[in-house]
Structure formats: structure tokens, C-alpha cells
Design an enzyme around this catalytic site. Structure first.
Site, PDB file in Angstrom:
ATOM      1  N   PHE A   1       0.821  -1.215   0.000  1.00  0.00           N
ATOM      2  CA  PHE A   1       0.000   0.000   0.000  1.00  0.00           C
ATOM      3  C   PHE A   1       0.852   1.262   0.000  1.00  0.00           C
ATOM      4  O   PHE A   1       0.631   2.184   0.778  1.00  0.00           O
ATOM      5  CB  PHE A   1      -0.925   0.004   1.218  1.00  0.00           C
ATOM      6  CG  PHE A   1      -1.774  -1.222   1.310  1.00  0.00           C
ATOM      7  CD1 PHE A   1      -2.781  -1.466   0.395  1.00  0.00           C
ATOM      8  CD2 PHE A   1      -1.538  -2.165   2.303  1.00  0.00           C
ATOM      9  CE1 PHE A   1      -3.561  -2.606   0.478  1.00  0.00           C
ATOM     10  CE2 PHE A   1      -2.311  -3.309   2.398  1.00  0.00           C
ATOM     11  CZ  PHE A   1      -3.319  -3.535   1.476  1.00  0.00           C
ATOM     12  N   CYS A   2       1.799   1.331  -0.879  1.00  0.00           N
ATOM     13  CA  CYS A   2       2.750   2.442  -0.917  1.00  0.00           C
ATOM     14  C   CYS A   2       2.685   3.093  -2.302  1.00  0.00           C
ATOM     15  O   CYS A   2       2.364   2.431  -3.291  1.00  0.00           O
ATOM     16  CB  CYS A   2       4.156   1.900  -0.641  1.00  0.00           C
ATOM     17  SG  CYS A   2       5.480   3.123  -0.733  1.00  0.00           S
ATOM     18  N   GLY A   3       3.020   4.347  -2.358  1.00  0.00           N
ATOM     19  CA  GLY A   3       3.088   5.018  -3.654  1.00  0.00           C
ATOM     20  C   GLY A   3       4.137   4.399  -4.572  1.00  0.00           C
ATOM     21  O   GLY A   3       4.058   4.532  -5.794  1.00  0.00           O
ATOM     22  N   TYR A   4       5.114   3.698  -4.004  1.00  0.00           N
ATOM     23  CA  TYR A   4       6.159   3.046  -4.799  1.00  0.00           C
ATOM     24  C   TYR A   4       5.817   1.598  -5.161  1.00  0.00           C
ATOM     25  O   TYR A   4       6.586   0.942  -5.853  1.00  0.00           O
ATOM     26  CB  TYR A   4       7.497   3.077  -4.052  1.00  0.00           C
ATOM     27  CG  TYR A   4       8.074   4.464  -3.914  1.00  0.00           C
ATOM     28  CD1 TYR A   4       8.563   5.149  -5.023  1.00  0.00           C
ATOM     29  CD2 TYR A   4       8.128   5.090  -2.669  1.00  0.00           C
ATOM     30  CE1 TYR A   4       9.085   6.425  -4.893  1.00  0.00           C
ATOM     31  CE2 TYR A   4       8.652   6.369  -2.536  1.00  0.00           C
ATOM     32  CZ  TYR A   4       9.131   7.034  -3.650  1.00  0.00           C
ATOM     33  OH  TYR A   4       9.657   8.300  -3.522  1.00  0.00           O
ATOM     34  N   THR A   5       4.683   1.098  -4.717  1.00  0.00           N
ATOM     35  CA  THR A   5       4.296  -0.289  -4.981  1.00  0.00           C
ATOM     36  C   THR A   5       4.342  -0.648  -6.468  1.00  0.00           C
ATOM     37  O   THR A   5       4.736  -1.767  -6.810  1.00  0.00           O
ATOM     38  CB  THR A   5       2.916  -0.601  -4.364  1.00  0.00           C
ATOM     39  OG1 THR A   5       3.000  -0.365  -2.958  1.00  0.00           O
ATOM     40  CG2 THR A   5       2.493  -2.035  -4.616  1.00  0.00           C
TER      41      THR A   5
END
Length: 187
Positions: free
Chosen positions: A61-65
């Protein structure tokens, strides 16, 4: 594998690390560390001895996923040249499932991940997995993940090379150049 067996494996790894450091034994390499796979099986990094490793702390659940996609592409492009991408799911930054089965399902269904994944691990602080404690010892405080999708590059001899922060993508020229130097001369 039960939680108690995982705890025993973690304690043994920390104890071996402490004895080796205090006794002045040969310098430890990344291959001296053990993880548990996302499926619950032993995952000793020694199984990858002679190969370069790109160890990445991941989160669902990360912007970098979306970097999962380029990590998978890097794995497919370089695995026959002697690279192993190792994903280390982590909730150290509160952006990961608390259940390994959910993490695996997410990686399988959303990104078709085929590179090895460990079970969820701490990557910073006093409870960090021993591998990440070793990374801190080798690379200093700046080598400790400050966010998800931090990348640790290990050369084909098991030595720490450098860390790449979250915003450095797997296709970044800097990472690719360092990766080319870390690969074995003949896989």
C-alpha cells in the site's frame, strides 16, 4: 512453519551474527543470513551464493508499490546473468498486510511476481531482521531503509555494495550501472 520456529530461527541467526562479530571470525557476507520464504519455508541466502542480490523491502500500500512491475522485469532480464531479486515485505512503515498469505496473493494477482519473497520482516530499528542490521553495520545509518522499496545491492561475493533509496527505480541508470558491476563474471 509456526511462529515459535520462526522466532527460534531469528534468535539463532542473531546469536550467530553476534558470535561471529565478537570472535573476529571471517567477515560475514549476505550469504550468512537466513530468511523464511513467504510460503513459510527456510530461505537461506546461501542458496544464492555466487550471485548478486538486489534485496528490496516492499509494501502493498505504498506510492512506490508499482515498482513491483519493474523489479519483476529486472529479475527476468538479469536472472540468467547471475542476479537474484529478493523481495522483503515489511510493515515497518505501516503500509503492508499483516498476513503473509494476503501479501503473496497481492503479489501474485496484481504483479505476477516470480522472484523470491520472504515473509514479512522488520527492516529498521532494534527489531530489524539481522540482514538489515548487517546492512547498517556495513553501510552506516544511511543504508537503513527510510521507506518502502529501498534497494540493497549485494555483489556476487556476498558483499554489501550500496543502497538505493525508494525513488531510484530498478531501471535507473545509476542502479543498472552498479548492478552490472556486481554481477558475477560468469553466472
Amino acid at each position: 512453519m509456526g511462529n515459535s520456529l520462526r522466532a527460534v530461527l531469528a534468535i539463532l541467526t542473531v546469536a550467530i551474527f553476534a558470535v561471529a562479530v565478537s570472535s573476529g571470525a571471517r567477515a560475514m557476507t549476505a550469504y550468512d543470513f537466513n530468511f523464511v520464504s513467504i510460503e513459510g519455508d527456510p530461505m537461506p541466502l546461501k542458496a544464492y551464493e555466487g550471485k548478486a542480490l538486489l534485496v528490496v523491502n516492499t509494501a502493498s500500500f505504498c506510492g512506490y508499490t508499482p515498482q513491483y512491475k519493474s523489479l519483476e522485469a529486472t529479475w527476468l532480464a538479469y536472472k540468467d546473468k547471475g542476479l537474484v531479486v529478493v523481495g522483503v515485505p515489511s510493515d515497518s512503515f505501516n503500509q503492508e498486510y499483516s498476513d503473509n498469505a494476503k501479501i503473496k496473493k497481492f503479489c501474485d494477482t496484481k504483479y505476477n511476481i516470480t522472484f523470491p519473497l520472504t515473509e514479512s520482516n522488520n527492516v529498521k530499528g532494534g527489531k530489524a531482521h539481522p540482514f538489515y542490521q548487517w546492512v547498517k553495520e556495513r553501510g552506516g545509518r544511511d543504508a537503513v531503509p527510510s521507506w518502502n522499496f529501498n534497494k540493497v545491492l549485494i555483489d556476487a561475493k556476498g558483499n554489501f555494495v550500496q543502497t538505493f533509496r525508494s525513488d531510484v527505480t530498478p531501471e535507473s541508470p545509476d542502479l543498472r550501472e552498479a548492478l552490472a558491476k556486481a554481477l558475477p563474471t560468469s553466472p
